[in-house]
Scaffold this active site. Structure first.
Site, mmCIF file in Angstrom:
data_model
loop_
_atom_site.group_PDB
_atom_site.id
_atom_site.type_symbol
_atom_site.label_atom_id
_atom_site.label_comp_id
_atom_site.label_asym_id
_atom_site.label_seq_id
_atom_site.Cartn_x
_atom_site.Cartn_y
_atom_site.Cartn_z
ATOM 1 N N ASP A 8 0.851 -1.189 0.000
ATOM 2 C CA ASP A 8 0.000 0.000 0.000
ATOM 3 C C ASP A 8 0.888 1.240 0.000
ATOM 4 O O ASP A 8 1.773 1.376 0.866
ATOM 5 C CB ASP A 8 -0.907 0.014 1.228
ATOM 6 N N ASP A 130 -15.641 -4.397 -1.434
ATOM 7 C CA ASP A 130 -15.417 -4.209 -0.001
ATOM 8 C C ASP A 130 -16.770 -4.271 0.692
ATOM 9 O O ASP A 130 -17.664 -3.476 0.389
ATOM 10 C CB ASP A 130 -14.750 -2.864 0.265
#
Length: 242
Positions: A8, A130
């Site tokens: 990330d 998600d």
């Protein structure tokens, strides 16, 4: 089965968030490309990258860092998500050697966008779903859509996506185990390959993951567990390859 280490990116650094909270950031490396080399050396066959700054801005921010990761990865495929809102961004990533682009919120807000991309770039488009409960969260997990995960996944399958990454946001970064039950249910509801994400924290989780392979779960994105040394990637690879 693919075990896919996550890198990330925030301000060019390799970081991890807890449950997507930008106020709960841990920096693990100033050299994301070196992290990619490390994971590949431990047996990774794909690398998962998220441009966190890009997700907030709605356009690529860490493009140079992504380029270096792709170069470091060599023949190992790289998948990228975060801030992919238009075809120009997709083309930029594919041009620098990224193998798969990951779409999120735009799948809900502009479904024709996914349909068109799957036609234009077949085998290169992945969707990240998600979830909070049965429903898909959008806009950085700040809102819940009216659509269930299975409903959206079935539409994505119809459009021709390469895979679906399923994340239970309540477990992301918590190291308390991924949502095996919901991941399995999703995989059984569609034919498109499913990649688990969120909460993997032990080798027992890897064993549970392997048990779902027959249902259509083809791998998992793994983040904090690797960075905090909860287990070694090489040991996890041995489990899924045995």
């Amino acid at each position: 089965m693919l075990l896919i280490p996550a890198i990330d990116l925030k301000n060019g650094q390799c970081v991890r968030l807890r449950q997507g909270d930008f106020n709960d950031v841990t920096v693990f490396s100033d050299d994301p490309a070196e992290m990619a080399r490390r994971w590949i050396g431990d047996g990774a066959e794909r690398i998962h990258v998220v441009d966190l700054d890009g997700a907030l801005k709605g356009a690529p921010v860490n493009l140079r860092a992504v380029e270096k990761i792709v170069q470091a990865a060599g023949d190992v495929p790289v998948q990228i998500g975060g801030g992919i809102r238009d075809e120009e961004t997709v083309q930029r990533y594919l041009n620098i050697g990224v193998s798969y682009v990951i779409l999120g919120t735009r799948v809900i807000t502009a479904p024709h966008f996914l349909h068109d991309l799957c036609i234009e770039y077949p085998r290169h488009v992945i969707v990240g779903l998600d979830a909070k409960g049965d429903h898909v969260a959008v806009d950085g997990w700040s809102k819940l859509s009216h659509h269930t995960v299975v409903e959206i996944a079935q539409q994505c399958e119809h459009d021709g996506v390469e895979a679906i990454i399923y994340t239970d946001i309540g477990r992301d970064g918590m190291l308390e185990g991924f949502n095996a039950e919901s991941t399995q249910a999703l995989a059984r509801a569609i034919k498109t390959p499913v990649i688990a994400s969120g909460g993997i924290g032990s080798l027992d989780d890897i064993r549970k993951l392997k048990d779902l392979e027959g249902d259509g779960v083809v791998g998992a994105v793994i983040g904090r567990a690797l960075y905090e040394g909860k287990f070694k990637l090489a040991d996890a690879v041995k489990i899924v390859k045995s």
